[in-house]
Design a protein around this motif. Structure first.
Motif, PDB file in Angstrom:
ATOM      1  N   ALA A  57       5.308  10.018  11.543  1.00  0.00           N
ATOM      2  CA  ALA A  57       6.052   9.558  12.717  1.00  0.00           C
ATOM      3  C   ALA A  57       6.206   8.033  12.754  1.00  0.00           C
ATOM      4  O   ALA A  57       6.958   7.515  13.565  1.00  0.00           O
ATOM      5  CB  ALA A  57       5.348  10.034  13.988  1.00  0.00           C
ATOM      6  N   LYS A  58       5.535   7.331  11.858  1.00  0.00           N
ATOM      7  CA  LYS A  58       5.578   5.871  11.857  1.00  0.00           C
ATOM      8  C   LYS A  58       6.754   5.351  11.033  1.00  0.00           C
ATOM      9  O   LYS A  58       7.274   6.034  10.154  1.00  0.00           O
ATOM     10  CB  LYS A  58       4.273   5.308  11.278  1.00  0.00           C
ATOM     11  N   SER A  59       7.121   4.124  11.290  1.00  0.00           N
ATOM     12  CA  SER A  59       8.168   3.468  10.503  1.00  0.00           C
ATOM     13  C   SER A  59       7.595   3.037   9.151  1.00  0.00           C
ATOM     14  O   SER A  59       6.372   2.974   8.974  1.00  0.00           O
ATOM     15  CB  SER A  59       8.681   2.239  11.249  1.00  0.00           C
ATOM     16  N   ASP A  60       8.471   2.712   8.217  1.00  0.00           N
ATOM     17  CA  ASP A  60       8.014   2.212   6.923  1.00  0.00           C
ATOM     18  C   ASP A  60       7.125   0.985   7.088  1.00  0.00           C
ATOM     19  O   ASP A  60       6.112   0.850   6.405  1.00  0.00           O
ATOM     20  CB  ASP A  60       9.201   1.866   6.025  1.00  0.00           C
ATOM     21  N   ALA A  61       7.491   0.092   7.989  1.00  0.00           N
ATOM     22  CA  ALA A  61       6.708  -1.124   8.210  1.00  0.00           C
ATOM     23  C   ALA A  61       5.307  -0.793   8.714  1.00  0.00           C
ATOM     24  O   ALA A  61       4.314  -1.399   8.283  1.00  0.00           O
ATOM     25  CB  ALA A  61       7.422  -2.046   9.196  1.00  0.00           C
ATOM     26  N   ASP A  62       5.220   0.183   9.608  1.00  0.00           N
ATOM     27  CA  ASP A  62       3.910   0.589  10.132  1.00  0.00           C
ATOM     28  C   ASP A  62       3.063   1.269   9.054  1.00  0.00           C
ATOM     29  O   ASP A  62       1.860   1.056   8.976  1.00  0.00           O
ATOM     30  CB  ASP A  62       4.062   1.515  11.337  1.00  0.00           C
ATOM     31  N   VAL A  63       3.707   2.076   8.220  1.00  0.00           N
ATOM     32  CA  VAL A  63       2.990   2.739   7.133  1.00  0.00           C
ATOM     33  C   VAL A  63       2.485   1.683   6.148  1.00  0.00           C
ATOM     34  O   VAL A  63       1.325   1.711   5.734  1.00  0.00           O
ATOM     35  CB  VAL A  63       3.876   3.772   6.412  1.00  0.00           C
ATOM     36  N   SER A  65       1.790  -1.416   6.702  1.00  0.00           N
ATOM     37  CA  SER A  65       0.693  -2.134   7.341  1.00  0.00           C
ATOM     38  C   SER A  65      -0.595  -1.308   7.308  1.00  0.00           C
ATOM     39  O   SER A  65      -1.668  -1.836   7.000  1.00  0.00           O
ATOM     40  CB  SER A  65       1.069  -2.477   8.779  1.00  0.00           C
ATOM     41  N   TYR A  66      -0.497  -0.015   7.608  1.00  0.00           N
ATOM     42  CA  TYR A  66      -1.665   0.858   7.583  1.00  0.00           C
ATOM     43  C   TYR A  66      -2.278   0.896   6.176  1.00  0.00           C
ATOM     44  O   TYR A  66      -3.493   0.786   6.021  1.00  0.00           O
ATOM     45  CB  TYR A  66      -1.316   2.278   8.040  1.00  0.00           C
ATOM     46  N   VAL A  67      -1.437   1.055   5.171  1.00  0.00           N
ATOM     47  CA  VAL A  67      -1.926   1.117   3.801  1.00  0.00           C
ATOM     48  C   VAL A  67      -2.598  -0.206   3.419  1.00  0.00           C
ATOM     49  O   VAL A  67      -3.675  -0.217   2.832  1.00  0.00           O
ATOM     50  CB  VAL A  67      -0.793   1.477   2.815  1.00  0.00           C
ATOM     51  N   GLU A  68      -1.954  -1.322   3.759  1.00  0.00           N
ATOM     52  CA  GLU A  68      -2.535  -2.640   3.459  1.00  0.00           C
ATOM     53  C   GLU A  68      -3.916  -2.776   4.110  1.00  0.00           C
ATOM     54  O   GLU A  68      -4.845  -3.280   3.493  1.00  0.00           O
ATOM     55  CB  GLU A  68      -1.624  -3.754   3.961  1.00  0.00           C
ATOM     56  N   ASP A  69      -4.032  -2.331   5.349  1.00  0.00           N
ATOM     57  CA  ASP A  69      -5.284  -2.491   6.092  1.00  0.00           C
ATOM     58  C   ASP A  69      -6.376  -1.515   5.660  1.00  0.00           C
ATOM     59  O   ASP A  69      -7.553  -1.819   5.790  1.00  0.00           O
ATOM     60  CB  ASP A  69      -5.044  -2.309   7.593  1.00  0.00           C
ATOM     61  N   ASN A  70      -6.000  -0.347   5.156  1.00  0.00           N
ATOM     62  CA  ASN A  70      -6.983   0.700   4.911  1.00  0.00           C
ATOM     63  C   ASN A  70      -7.183   1.117   3.462  1.00  0.00           C
ATOM     64  O   ASN A  70      -8.232   1.682   3.129  1.00  0.00           O
ATOM     65  CB  ASN A  70      -6.623   1.940   5.737  1.00  0.00           C
ATOM     66  N   LEU A  71      -6.209   0.877   2.601  1.00  0.00           N
ATOM     67  CA  LEU A  71      -6.348   1.321   1.226  1.00  0.00           C
ATOM     68  C   LEU A  71      -6.503   0.172   0.230  1.00  0.00           C
ATOM     69  O   LEU A  71      -6.936   0.387  -0.896  1.00  0.00           O
ATOM     70  CB  LEU A  71      -5.143   2.171   0.808  1.00  0.00           C
ATOM     71  N   LYS A  72      -6.149  -1.023   0.630  1.00  0.00           N
ATOM     72  CA  LYS A  72      -6.264  -2.167  -0.272  1.00  0.00           C
ATOM     73  C   LYS A  72      -7.730  -2.473  -0.513  1.00  0.00           C
ATOM     74  O   LYS A  72      -8.505  -2.590   0.424  1.00  0.00           O
ATOM     75  CB  LYS A  72      -5.563  -3.391   0.321  1.00  0.00           C
ATOM     76  N   LYS A  73      -8.092  -2.588  -1.768  1.00  0.00           N
ATOM     77  CA  LYS A  73      -9.502  -2.831  -2.114  1.00  0.00           C
ATOM     78  C   LYS A  73      -9.712  -4.223  -2.621  1.00  0.00           C
ATOM     79  O   LYS A  73      -8.889  -4.866  -3.122  1.00  0.00           O
ATOM     80  CB  LYS A  73      -9.971  -1.832  -3.160  1.00  0.00           C
TER      81      LYS A  73
END
Length: 73
Positions: A57-63, A65-73
């Motif tokens: 349900a999120k926009s590409d920008a929100d997705v 951002s989520y990936v950057e915040d949670n999957l970036k190691k």
């Protein structure tokens, strides 16, 4: 009657390494997020599915951002 197919979040179908310069993973963003949610909730498929519905349900920008915040190691 013909119904149009709506592409909700094209980013989810892109490969991780094509979207994020810090990733070398070749799996789609969608799969990386699925794996992330499965690991974070003790492999509960129902919870993972609910989390993926929220991501859908999120926009590409929100997705992104989520990936950057949670999957970036």
């Amino acid at each position: 009657m013909v119904m149009a197919v709506v592409e909700k979040t094209a980013l989810l179908d892109e490969k991780m390494n094509e979207v994020f310069d810090w990733s070398d993973a070749t799996l789609p963003v969608r799969d990386a997020l699925w794996d992330h949610f499965m690991e974070s909730n003790g492999h509960n498929t129902d919870e993972t599915e609910a989390s993926m519905k929220e991501i859908d349900a999120k926009s590409d920008a929100d997705v992104r951002s989520y990936v950057e915040d949670n999957l970036k190691k």
